[in-house]
Design a protein around this motif. Sequence first.
Motif, PDB file in Angstrom:
ATOM      1  N   LYS A 131       0.538  -1.125   0.078  1.00  0.00           N
ATOM      2  CA  LYS A 131      -0.151   0.074   0.139  1.00  0.00           C
ATOM      3  C   LYS A 131       0.877   1.599  -0.176  1.00  0.00           C
ATOM      4  CE  LYS A 131      -4.047   2.206   2.146  1.00  0.00           C
ATOM      5  NZ  LYS A 131      -4.550   2.237   3.654  1.00  0.00           N
ATOM      6  N   GLN A 132       1.976   1.268   0.916  1.00  0.00           N
ATOM      7  CA  GLN A 132       3.051   2.421   0.702  1.00  0.00           C
ATOM      8  C   GLN A 132       2.899   2.159  -0.833  1.00  0.00           C
ATOM      9  OE1 GLN A 132       5.811   2.589   4.096  1.00  0.00           O
ATOM     10  NE2 GLN A 132       4.777   2.019   5.163  1.00  0.00           N
ATOM     11  N   GLU A 133       4.017   1.287  -1.106  1.00  0.00           N
ATOM     12  CA  GLU A 133       4.479   1.494  -2.816  1.00  0.00           C
ATOM     13  C   GLU A 133       3.758   2.169  -3.843  1.00  0.00           C
ATOM     14  OE1 GLU A 133       5.367   0.125  -6.326  1.00  0.00           O
ATOM     15  OE2 GLU A 133       4.155  -0.405  -5.466  1.00  0.00           O
ATOM     16  N   ASP A 134       2.180   1.825  -3.055  1.00  0.00           N
ATOM     17  CA  ASP A 134       1.281   2.176  -4.176  1.00  0.00           C
ATOM     18  C   ASP A 134       1.349   3.329  -4.095  1.00  0.00           C
ATOM     19  OD1 ASP A 134      -1.534   1.238  -6.405  1.00  0.00           O
ATOM     20  OD2 ASP A 134      -1.828   2.882  -5.059  1.00  0.00           O
ATOM     21  N   SER A 135       0.783   4.064  -2.845  1.00  0.00           N
ATOM     22  CA  SER A 135       0.431   5.602  -2.730  1.00  0.00           C
ATOM     23  C   SER A 135       2.269   6.567  -3.222  1.00  0.00           C
ATOM     24  CB  SER A 135       0.746   6.020  -1.070  1.00  0.00           C
ATOM     25  OG  SER A 135      -0.690   5.152  -0.898  1.00  0.00           O
ATOM     26  N   LEU A 136       3.228   6.037  -2.875  1.00  0.00           N
ATOM     27  CA  LEU A 136       4.662   6.948  -3.259  1.00  0.00           C
ATOM     28  C   LEU A 136       4.551   6.385  -4.821  1.00  0.00           C
ATOM     29  CD1 LEU A 136       7.382   7.576  -2.588  1.00  0.00           C
ATOM     30  CD2 LEU A 136       7.538   4.871  -3.058  1.00  0.00           C
ATOM     31  N   VAL A 137       4.348   5.463  -5.458  1.00  0.00           N
ATOM     32  CA  VAL A 137       4.395   5.910  -7.099  1.00  0.00           C
ATOM     33  C   VAL A 137       3.130   6.625  -7.585  1.00  0.00           C
ATOM     34  CG1 VAL A 137       3.975   4.501  -8.980  1.00  0.00           C
ATOM     35  CG2 VAL A 137       5.596   3.192  -6.994  1.00  0.00           C
ATOM     36  N   THR A 138       1.831   6.957  -7.324  1.00  0.00           N
ATOM     37  CA  THR A 138       0.606   7.149  -7.090  1.00  0.00           C
ATOM     38  C   THR A 138       1.273   8.544  -6.908  1.00  0.00           C
ATOM     39  OG1 THR A 138      -0.729   5.485  -7.396  1.00  0.00           O
ATOM     40  CG2 THR A 138      -1.862   7.638  -7.071  1.00  0.00           C
ATOM     41  N   ASN A 139       1.474   8.781  -5.945  1.00  0.00           N
ATOM     42  CA  ASN A 139       1.284  10.268  -5.690  1.00  0.00           C
ATOM     43  C   ASN A 139       2.906  11.109  -6.332  1.00  0.00           C
ATOM     44  OD1 ASN A 139      -0.630  10.101  -3.761  1.00  0.00           O
ATOM     45  ND2 ASN A 139       0.918   9.747  -2.338  1.00  0.00           N
ATOM     46  N   PHE A 140       3.906  10.074  -7.150  1.00  0.00           N
ATOM     47  CA  PHE A 140       4.777  11.531  -7.102  1.00  0.00           C
ATOM     48  C   PHE A 140       4.559  11.331  -9.288  1.00  0.00           C
ATOM     49  CE2 PHE A 140       8.456  11.399 -10.106  1.00  0.00           C
ATOM     50  CZ  PHE A 140       9.926  11.239  -9.107  1.00  0.00           C
ATOM     51  N   ILE A 141       4.071  10.126  -9.686  1.00  0.00           N
ATOM     52  CA  ILE A 141       3.428  10.685 -10.826  1.00  0.00           C
ATOM     53  C   ILE A 141       2.634  12.118 -11.273  1.00  0.00           C
ATOM     54  CG2 ILE A 141       1.965   9.552 -12.785  1.00  0.00           C
ATOM     55  CD1 ILE A 141       3.010   6.899 -11.930  1.00  0.00           C
ATOM     56  N   VAL A 142       1.628  11.742  -9.752  1.00  0.00           N
ATOM     57  CA  VAL A 142       0.130  12.836 -10.209  1.00  0.00           C
ATOM     58  C   VAL A 142       1.168  14.136  -9.740  1.00  0.00           C
ATOM     59  CG1 VAL A 142      -1.688  13.655  -8.593  1.00  0.00           C
ATOM     60  CG2 VAL A 142      -1.796  11.439  -9.733  1.00  0.00           C
ATOM     61  N   GLU A 143       2.233  13.998  -8.799  1.00  0.00           N
ATOM     62  CA  GLU A 143       2.833  15.635  -8.632  1.00  0.00           C
ATOM     63  C   GLU A 143       3.399  15.980  -9.800  1.00  0.00           C
ATOM     64  OE1 GLU A 143       4.691  14.539  -5.106  1.00  0.00           O
ATOM     65  OE2 GLU A 143       3.304  14.889  -4.080  1.00  0.00           O
ATOM     66  N   ASN A 144       4.306  15.342 -10.753  1.00  0.00           N
ATOM     67  CA  ASN A 144       5.082  15.364 -11.378  1.00  0.00           C
ATOM     68  C   ASN A 144       4.070  14.663 -13.361  1.00  0.00           C
ATOM     69  OD1 ASN A 144       7.415  16.203 -10.450  1.00  0.00           O
ATOM     70  ND2 ASN A 144       6.444  14.025  -9.364  1.00  0.00           N
ATOM     71  N   PHE A 145       3.409  15.157 -13.263  1.00  0.00           N
ATOM     72  CA  PHE A 145       2.445  14.859 -14.254  1.00  0.00           C
ATOM     73  C   PHE A 145       2.595  16.003 -15.809  1.00  0.00           C
ATOM     74  CE2 PHE A 145      -2.182  13.418 -12.559  1.00  0.00           C
ATOM     75  CZ  PHE A 145      -1.794  12.769 -12.542  1.00  0.00           C
ATOM     76  N   ASP A 146       3.010  17.263 -14.941  1.00  0.00           N
ATOM     77  CA  ASP A 146       4.161  17.915 -16.484  1.00  0.00           C
ATOM     78  C   ASP A 146       4.504  18.440 -16.760  1.00  0.00           C
ATOM     79  OD1 ASP A 146       1.306  18.039 -16.729  1.00  0.00           O
ATOM     80  OD2 ASP A 146       0.421  19.957 -15.750  1.00  0.00           O
ATOM     81  N   ASN A 147       5.221  17.246 -16.236  1.00  0.00           N
ATOM     82  CA  ASN A 147       7.261  17.538 -16.732  1.00  0.00           C
ATOM     83  C   ASN A 147       8.055  15.587 -17.140  1.00  0.00           C
ATOM     84  OD1 ASN A 147       8.461  15.591 -14.196  1.00  0.00           O
ATOM     85  ND2 ASN A 147       7.409  17.751 -12.736  1.00  0.00           N
TER      86      ASN A 147
END
Length: 235
Positions: A131-147
């Motif tokens: 669950k931590q890994e899922d949140s880590l990856v998802t949040n990172f991608i969302v935070e960097n959608f436009d780069n």
Amino acid sequence: MSSLDGSKLYLKTVKDQELKSMDSCDVVHGKFRFAGLLDTVKLANLYMDDEPLAMPVVVEKGEIEVRIDNTGRSVSGTPLNDKLYQFINRHDQLGNEMNELSHKQSQMLLDGIDEDIINRTLSAEAARLAKQEDSLVTNFIVENFDNVLGPGVFMMMTSGYPYPVLTPQIEDIMSKATKKFKEDPYVKQYYQTANEIQARQNGLVDDTPQTQPTPAPQEQMADSMSLPSLNLPQE
């Protein structure tokens, strides 16, 4: 690293729908240097001769330091590379914690703990880490959608699948995605193909066998930069 002396390193990225070398250099006395003019920020990967080193590098303005030694591999010195490798290091930490569960399992067996208790305990721990890994990856991608980091980590995340699939995590990411992220060539191709495959599996379209397409350059890049999956090790 001196053991790389005599090797030739290549910095490769996708350009005009082809995987191309941006620059190359020789390793001399454990050191190497790439240099050149930059038109746009790109996500590239290091290759040693013809073999990928599984080291993503954000080619951006500034002095980028690449370290390859016995303790690991890292890229630092510029904002996006620092951010990317902070993420990769945290992901690796979770992977190490997951791998430790097999040692815990062995130790608990030696201590005479009931197997049902062991399985319940370690399954709960594995679920927490996943669950931590899922949140880590998802949040990172969302935070960097436009780069370049958002599509880049999406590429790493999905490269481990045998074919494009729609997981709850991917659906969650795409439900939040910006237009720029959705139009990234790899993201767009992956999501379109995954939807087509799911439609065939659900019987919504004709399931006529199709010729397997030649991997696109983005897929070739993805194969060299995958994130390790966090699966509970089996004894």
